[in-house]
Design an enzyme around this catalytic site. Structure first.
Site, PDB file in Angstrom:
ATOM      1  N   ASP A   1       0.818  -1.223   0.000  1.00  0.00           N
ATOM      2  CA  ASP A   1       0.000   0.000   0.000  1.00  0.00           C
ATOM      3  C   ASP A   1       0.851   1.272   0.000  1.00  0.00           C
ATOM      4  O   ASP A   1       0.675   2.155   0.846  1.00  0.00           O
ATOM      5  CB  ASP A   1      -0.932   0.019   1.217  1.00  0.00           C
ATOM      6  CG  ASP A   1      -1.776  -1.232   1.339  1.00  0.00           C
ATOM      7  OD1 ASP A   1      -2.127  -1.809   0.299  1.00  0.00           O
ATOM      8  OD2 ASP A   1      -2.084  -1.634   2.476  1.00  0.00           O
TER       9      ASP A   1
ATOM     10  N   GLU B   1     -11.182   1.235  -4.387  1.00  0.00           N
ATOM     11  CA  GLU B   1     -10.444   1.619  -3.184  1.00  0.00           C
ATOM     12  C   GLU B   1      -9.207   2.403  -3.574  1.00  0.00           C
ATOM     13  O   GLU B   1      -8.982   2.722  -4.739  1.00  0.00           O
ATOM     14  CB  GLU B   1     -10.067   0.369  -2.374  1.00  0.00           C
ATOM     15  CG  GLU B   1      -9.267  -0.647  -3.160  1.00  0.00           C
ATOM     16  CD  GLU B   1      -9.118  -1.979  -2.434  1.00  0.00           C
ATOM     17  OE1 GLU B   1      -9.497  -2.072  -1.261  1.00  0.00           O
ATOM     18  OE2 GLU B   1      -8.614  -2.942  -3.059  1.00  0.00           O
TER      19      GLU B   1
END
Length: 543
Positions: free
Chosen positions: A53, A223
């Site tokens: 991430d 997302e």
């Protein structure tokens, strides 16, 4: 506006000295044609091992990168580079109790998906403490820290938050509509799409009700939104398709930071799905200007191995690829190409410093609770409390496994009553270890509640525990399916080497364990005090 001044815009200046002042994007940044290529192919991964991430910000000639850490502490590493190629950990956002609700966080919870940005002399990092405090804004004047205690964005429940500023200075948090913090959110497979609020960054108070920006193209789990101002448009870049093999990056654009947004014509414009590329699951990306005035996307990806590319032992890592704005103003990106660094990485730690170096991690509590570097100089002493590697808060310190092929060793002195050793861990249900007690060495493999162990008696005295990560050498088709073989061994105090077991590495991979972190190499104590010295790691991506 400049990223040296604010992370709202993807146009940047060469220095941070113009903080707060608008700037005109350079010719290279504004050109619709492809920017000049880098002088050499990107190394890939740019950060290997458990670094998922990623988010990146450029401040002048410096780059700062942040990653998720979930239940591990210290949390949220900050890495620095001047060329997007070589990265060094310079600090952590979470370095003390209370910044996250780590102590009781379940596996899969904790520090999810940071966004790091910079404006007017202040670094901002917004993140979700999933199943913990909620959405939090941290600040610092130096990316290396110290960072603030964190301000909760009150009443806003979502993941993967982004921070951007409008032309009038309004702060926008754009996020993915999955509620992991209120206790009243949708189920795990329900999703609210990409949402946005405006916020007061000093208090965390929302200044507007959430609005819906985009549901993506119809793929699952929209997302990881990031919002950028470039030229005449605001670009909303998201991940969708799930973080598994269908992962990809899509883009939409509009005339304001709140839209409305028009989807791009070639979404997802970056994905490895349905290909045989050695880097899969590419997505969750952040756009950044390169040192030569071009563009790049830094994202997570995985390196599945085995005959059918089925198992990713390193979990989710950080990769990079070149990108550009096309003549009609849309983003496009090159395929993400594997280019591992050719040199081996060697790490030796004799534990002769006053503190543990910053690459050592612990679980849900800080190592200062159970580790000492002063009890026996040149050794780290861990005090067990009965917790094992099956428990949520074992007494362990751990480093990321960084390479597919590696040799790891450490000298373990359990004394007369201690029990502990060297492990490779994915989570509480998936770990292999070489455990030492007085006169006995035990190798153990634990997979989803099933455990097997092999023990032998050894002469009294310290034992060198070893883990070797090697390629499968079998000739059958089945033997070629796995990611690697983990060899568990020991060298006793008389200097005799023992191979205790060889176990299949596929069970400590992202696809099998399925938890969000990655492999770590752990020193641990379950009972008594256990002392360790001469930790050695040598890793390479070549057999």
């Amino acid at each position: 506006m400049s990223t040296a001044d604010t992370a709202t815009s993807v146009a940047t200046t060469d220095t941070a000295s113009t903080a707060g002042a608008p700037s005109t994007p350079s010719t290279a940044a504004s050109a619709a044609s492809t920017p000049s290529p880098a002088t050499a192919p990107w190394p890939n991964p740019i950060v290997s091992g458990f670094y998922p991430d990623p988010s990146v910000v450029k401040v002048g000639g410096d780059y700062y990168l942040a990653n998720s850490t979930f239940e591990y502490l210290p949390g949220i590493p900050i890495l620095h580079s001047t060329d997007l190629r070589k990265w060094t950990v310079i600090g952590h956002v979470v370095d003390r109790p209370g910044q996250l609700h780590s102590f009781d966080i379940p596996t899969l919870g904790g520090a999810w998906a940071p966004t790091i940005r910079y404006r007017n002399g202040v670094f901002y990092l917004v993140i979700t403490d999933a199943m913990g405090r909620g959405m939090i804004i941290f600040t610092a004047t130096d990316a290396a820290g110290p960072w603030s205690d964190g301000i909760v964005v009150d009443g806003v429940h979502g993941i993967d938050p982004d921070l951007a500023w409008g032309d009038d200075g309004t702060a926008y948090i754009t996020y993915s509509g999955l509620d992991t913090t209120s206790g009243a959110g949708p189920g795990a497979h329900e999703h609210g799409g990409i949402l946005q609020v405006t916020v007061n960054l000093e208090t965390g108070a929302p200044l507007s009700a959430p609005i819906s920006l985009w549901m993506g193209t119809g793929l699952k789990f929209p997302e990881a939104p990031h919002l950028y101002h470039h030229g005449e448009y605001w670009y909303l870049m998201i991940a969708e398709g799930g973080t598994e093999r269908g992962h990809g990056i899509s883009v939409a654009r509009g005339s304001s930071p709140s839209g409305p947004f028009e989807p791009g014509p070639n979404n997802p414009f970056l994905s490895a799905r349905s290909t045989s590329r050695p880097i899969q699951n590419t997505g969750h990306g952040d756009l950044v200007e390169t040192p030569d005035g071009g563009w790049a996307i830094i994202m997570l990806g995985m390196r599945p191995t085995g005959m059918t590319q089925a198992f990713s032992a390193m979990g989710r890592e950080t990769f990079i690829t070149s990108a550009r704005f096309t003549a009609d103003g849309w983003l496009e990106a090159d395929p993400v190409m594997l280019n591992p660094r050719p040199e081996a990485l060697v790490i030796d730690d004799g534990f002769d410093a006053e503190t543990l170096d910053s690459d050592w991690l612990s679980m849900r509590r800080f190592a200062s609770d159970f580790a000492s570097l002063t009890a026996r100089p040149g050794w780290v002493e861990l005090s067990g409390d009965g917790s094992t590697l099956n428990d949520p808060r074992p007494a362990l310190i751990a480093r990321r496994q960084r390479h597919a092929f590696a040799q790891v060793s450490v000298v373990v002195d359990p004394g007369s009553s201690g029990v502990g050793g060297l492990a490779v861990r994915y989570d509480e249900d998936h770990h292999y270890e070489v455990e030492v007690s007085a006169g006995v060495v035990t190798a153990r493999a634990s997979v989803a509640g099933i455990s097997q162990q092999w023990s032998l008696e050894v002469p009294a005295g310290p034992v060198t525990a070893t883990l070797d990560f090697v390629a499968s050498v079998g000739t059958s088709l089945l033997s070629q399916l796995t990611s690697d073989i983990v060899v568990l061994g020991a060298i006793d105090s008389a200097g005799t080497s023992h191979e205790l077991a060889r176990v299949d590495g596929r069970y400590l991979s992202q696809e099998t364990a399925a938890s969000f972190a990655g492999r770590v190499l752990a020193l641990y104590a379950t009972s008594g005090t256990v002392e360790f010295t001469d930790f050695h790691y040598e890793g390479s991506d070549s057999k």
